[in-house]
Design a protein around this motif. Structure first.
Motif, mmCIF file in Angstrom:
data_model
loop_
_atom_site.group_PDB
_atom_site.id
_atom_site.type_symbol
_atom_site.label_atom_id
_atom_site.label_comp_id
_atom_site.label_asym_id
_atom_site.label_seq_id
_atom_site.Cartn_x
_atom_site.Cartn_y
_atom_site.Cartn_z
ATOM 1 N N MET A 1 0.845 -1.202 0.000
ATOM 2 C CA MET A 1 0.000 0.000 0.000
ATOM 3 C C MET A 1 0.878 1.248 0.000
ATOM 4 O O MET A 1 1.907 1.300 0.660
ATOM 5 N N LYS A 2 0.448 2.267 -0.750
ATOM 6 C CA LYS A 2 1.205 3.500 -0.824
ATOM 7 C C LYS A 2 1.206 4.209 0.527
ATOM 8 O O LYS A 2 0.198 4.243 1.220
ATOM 9 N N ARG A 3 2.365 4.734 0.891
ATOM 10 C CA ARG A 3 2.477 5.521 2.114
ATOM 11 C C ARG A 3 2.730 6.962 1.711
ATOM 12 O O ARG A 3 3.604 7.248 0.891
ATOM 13 N N ILE A 4 1.943 7.878 2.307
ATOM 14 C CA ILE A 4 1.913 9.259 1.835
ATOM 15 C C ILE A 4 2.464 10.203 2.891
ATOM 16 O O ILE A 4 2.135 10.093 4.075
ATOM 17 N N ALA A 5 3.286 11.152 2.449
ATOM 18 C CA ALA A 5 3.704 12.291 3.259
ATOM 19 C C ALA A 5 3.051 13.528 2.657
ATOM 20 O O ALA A 5 3.133 13.754 1.438
ATOM 21 N N LEU A 6 2.386 14.313 3.486
ATOM 22 C CA LEU A 6 1.622 15.467 2.996
ATOM 23 C C LEU A 6 2.058 16.719 3.731
ATOM 24 O O LEU A 6 2.219 16.711 4.953
ATOM 25 N N LEU A 7 2.229 17.801 2.992
ATOM 26 C CA LEU A 7 2.695 19.070 3.550
ATOM 27 C C LEU A 7 1.586 20.115 3.523
ATOM 28 O O LEU A 7 0.887 20.270 2.524
ATOM 29 N N ASN A 8 1.412 20.822 4.621
ATOM 30 C CA ASN A 8 0.517 21.984 4.723
ATOM 31 C C ASN A 8 1.108 22.936 5.756
ATOM 32 O O ASN A 8 1.920 22.516 6.583
ATOM 33 N N PRO A 9 0.691 24.209 5.756
ATOM 34 C CA PRO A 9 1.197 25.101 6.810
ATOM 35 C C PRO A 9 0.696 24.693 8.190
ATOM 36 O O PRO A 9 1.449 24.698 9.166
ATOM 37 N N ILE A 10 -0.613 24.348 8.286
ATOM 38 C CA ILE A 10 -1.232 23.874 9.520
ATOM 39 C C ILE A 10 -2.324 22.882 9.126
ATOM 40 O O ILE A 10 -2.581 22.667 7.934
ATOM 41 N N VAL A 11 -2.968 22.304 10.125
ATOM 42 C CA VAL A 11 -4.174 21.514 9.877
ATOM 43 C C VAL A 11 -5.333 22.252 10.541
ATOM 44 O O VAL A 11 -5.585 22.083 11.736
ATOM 45 N N PRO A 12 -6.042 23.095 9.795
ATOM 46 C CA PRO A 12 -7.178 23.814 10.379
ATOM 47 C C PRO A 12 -8.349 22.865 10.605
ATOM 48 O O PRO A 12 -8.434 21.801 9.995
ATOM 49 N N PHE A 31 2.902 16.795 7.624
ATOM 50 C CA PHE A 31 3.961 17.684 8.093
ATOM 51 C C PHE A 31 3.496 19.128 7.938
ATOM 52 O O PHE A 31 2.904 19.495 6.915
ATOM 53 N N VAL A 32 3.741 19.940 8.964
ATOM 54 C CA VAL A 32 3.336 21.348 8.915
ATOM 55 C C VAL A 32 4.551 22.238 9.127
ATOM 56 O O VAL A 32 5.427 21.927 9.928
ATOM 57 N N TYR A 33 4.589 23.350 8.396
ATOM 58 C CA TYR A 33 5.758 24.232 8.475
ATOM 59 C C TYR A 33 5.457 25.551 9.176
ATOM 60 O O TYR A 33 6.356 26.354 9.391
ATOM 61 N N GLU A 34 4.196 25.805 9.559
ATOM 62 C CA GLU A 34 3.851 27.007 10.319
ATOM 63 C C GLU A 34 2.927 26.645 11.466
ATOM 64 O O GLU A 34 1.767 27.063 11.490
ATOM 65 N N PRO A 35 3.383 25.852 12.431
ATOM 66 C CA PRO A 35 2.485 25.364 13.481
ATOM 67 C C PRO A 35 1.845 26.457 14.324
ATOM 68 O O PRO A 35 0.820 26.222 14.954
ATOM 69 N N ASP A 36 2.420 27.673 14.339
ATOM 70 C CA ASP A 36 1.824 28.761 15.127
ATOM 71 C C ASP A 36 0.908 29.651 14.304
ATOM 72 O O ASP A 36 0.397 30.654 14.797
ATOM 73 N N LEU A 37 0.647 29.281 13.051
ATOM 74 C CA LEU A 37 -0.199 30.105 12.194
ATOM 75 C C LEU A 37 -1.612 30.223 12.740
ATOM 76 O O LEU A 37 -2.277 31.240 12.558
ATOM 77 N N GLY A 38 -2.100 29.187 13.411
ATOM 78 C CA GLY A 38 -3.446 29.235 13.964
ATOM 79 C C GLY A 38 -3.617 30.389 14.927
ATOM 80 O O GLY A 38 -4.625 31.098 14.898
ATOM 81 N N ASN A 39 -2.619 30.613 15.783
ATOM 82 C CA ASN A 39 -2.704 31.710 16.743
ATOM 83 C C ASN A 39 -2.610 33.065 16.048
ATOM 84 O O ASN A 39 -3.304 34.017 16.399
ATOM 85 N N ARG A 40 -1.757 33.155 15.011
ATOM 86 C CA ARG A 40 -1.570 34.427 14.325
ATOM 87 C C ARG A 40 -2.704 34.755 13.367
ATOM 88 O O ARG A 40 -3.052 35.902 13.169
ATOM 89 N N PRO A 52 5.823 18.800 13.073
ATOM 90 C CA PRO A 52 6.299 20.136 12.681
ATOM 91 C C PRO A 52 7.614 20.044 11.913
ATOM 92 O O PRO A 52 8.459 19.182 12.185
ATOM 93 N N LEU A 53 7.775 20.942 10.953
ATOM 94 C CA LEU A 53 9.011 21.050 10.190
ATOM 95 C C LEU A 53 9.651 22.404 10.449
ATOM 96 O O LEU A 53 8.952 23.409 10.598
ATOM 97 N N VAL A 80 2.685 14.667 -1.139
ATOM 98 C CA VAL A 80 1.746 15.705 -1.580
ATOM 99 C C VAL A 80 2.273 17.038 -1.078
ATOM 100 O O VAL A 80 2.367 17.263 0.133
ATOM 101 N N LEU A 81 2.611 17.923 -2.010
ATOM 102 C CA LEU A 81 3.157 19.231 -1.695
ATOM 103 C C LEU A 81 2.218 20.311 -2.212
ATOM 104 O O LEU A 81 1.311 20.037 -2.991
ATOM 105 N N MET A 82 2.451 21.533 -1.796
ATOM 106 C CA MET A 82 1.549 22.624 -2.164
ATOM 107 C C MET A 82 1.947 23.217 -3.514
ATOM 108 O O MET A 82 3.133 23.402 -3.804
#
Length: 360
Positions: A1-12, A31-40, A52-53, A80-82
């Motif tokens: 089965m395919k194993r997927i890595a997915l990138l987003n800034p956060i998971v809203p 994987f998320v590269y802006e984990p504090d974006l939710g607060n901002r 987190p990345l 999966v990238l943006m």
């Protein structure tokens, strides 16, 4: 089965169900590269597990570089990238993929909202180069998927029909209390009510047009329910027919307010909020996309005269509101709900995404 890595800034919160349902089909790491974006940014975050990345940004976050090492791991065959030309690390992964042989799917709107009218005729060259290096793409809505599918007919490029978590719950929501009872509870007296539900953090929502409509429509006939907070929120206190509830996180309260409302009205930058409104069975009223009034890709879901109205200017809006009987608004709302039920359930979004995963 395919194993997927997915990138987003956060998971809203509105995306959580997508990740959970996708993870039921494939092993998935997000994987998320802006984990504090939710607060901002005022986003409500989900509880879906993330990694987190480390990342750095340049020029007011127009360009971003993130740690690419997890995506080179042998445990992932699909990543999966943006679809974002400012993601420098994505360019690097696309160019290095000749050596690592991953299956790279790019995910995004496929167009600039600010340059939409130009790019729908002449697509972005950077995005064209990115898609050319990819193996396939998830595009939010159909017009942009057609745009890129015509240019890459042999690539699996699909419109996944962007939707929100919990949309099926909204469709199945039943309220026993009558509209009149709920109006009395909230102190709303006007015969016909608009509802606006969005964050006041973006000047492109055209709140000036919202205020103008409130001022020009008869305050004894039309009420306005406002849900949302933000730094750009105006003062509605001068209007007796505006009911400002601020940010509403209680779903019961929100469902009651939508049940009271007859029309969803958002002048500009209409995006995923249209899905929520339609799921509640509300017709959508907005302004036509132009250089002055920007609209997100989900604007495509509005079919003028079928499940809502798209007007050209304020005079057109005033005429449309005054000339449309309440029964006609209700019929448009039923068509809105039917569209969501047929095409915008989360299972359908996951199905379309899985079609690309299987095809790459």
């Amino acid at each position: 089965m395919k194993r997927i890595a997915l990138l987003n800034p956060i998971v809203p919160h509105y995306r959580e169900e997508f990740y959970r349902k996708l993870s039921e089909r494939y092993p998935l790491d997000v994987f998320v590269y802006e984990p504090d974006l939710g607060n901002r940014g005022g986003f409500s975050l989900s509880t879906f597990p993330i990694t987190p990345l480390k990342s750095i940004s340049f020029l007011k976050q127009r360009f971003i570089a993130y740690d690419i090492r997890p995506f080179l791991s042998s445990r992932y065959d699909t990543i999966v990238l943006m679809l974002h030309f400012g993601h420098l690390s994505t360019w690097l992964l696309l160019l290095l993929n000749v050596f690592f042989r991953k299956r790279i799917i790019l995910w995004g709107q496929g167009i600039s909202i600010k340059r939409y009218l130009k790019e729908i005729r002449k697509p972005s060259l950077p995005l064209r180069l990115m898609l050319g290096l990819s193996n396939g793409a998830w595009i939010y809505t159909e017009p942009e998927a057609v745009l890129w599918g015509d240019r890459f007919p042999r690539k699996p490029i699909r419109a996944i029909n962007n939707t929100i978590s919990g949309v099926t719950d909204i469709l199945n929501n039943e309220i026993s209390a009558s509209k009149e009872t709920l109006k009395a509870h909230f102190g709303i007296t006007e015969p016909l009510c608009f509802i606006f539900c969005a964050r006041f953090n973006n000047p492109f929502r055209r709140v000036d047009l919202l205020l103008e409509a409130i001022a020009k429509l008869d305050g004894n006939t039309y009420g306005f329910i406002i849900i949302g907070d933000g730094a750009l929120k105006p003062d509605f206190s001068e209007f007796d027919n505006v009911y400002d509830f601020g940010a509403v996180y209680d779903e019961k309260t929100k469902s009651h307010l939508f049940h009271i409302a007859d029309i969803y009205f958002q002048p500009g930058w209409i995006g995923l909020s249209v899905v929520e409104a339609m799921a509640y069975g509300k017709p959508v009223l907005t302004f036509r996309r132009s250089d002055q009034t920007l609209q997100c890709v989900e604007y495509h879901y509005i079919q003028d005269g079928v499940n809502g109205y798209i007007v050209d200017d304020m005079d057109g809006l005033l005429r449309r509101v005054r000339d449309t009987p309440e029964a006609a608004w209700a019929a448009l709302g039923n068509a809105s709900r039917e569209l969501v039920a047929k095409t915008l359930r989360m299972e359908q979004m996951v199905d379309r995404a899985a079609e690309v995963i299987e095809a790459v």
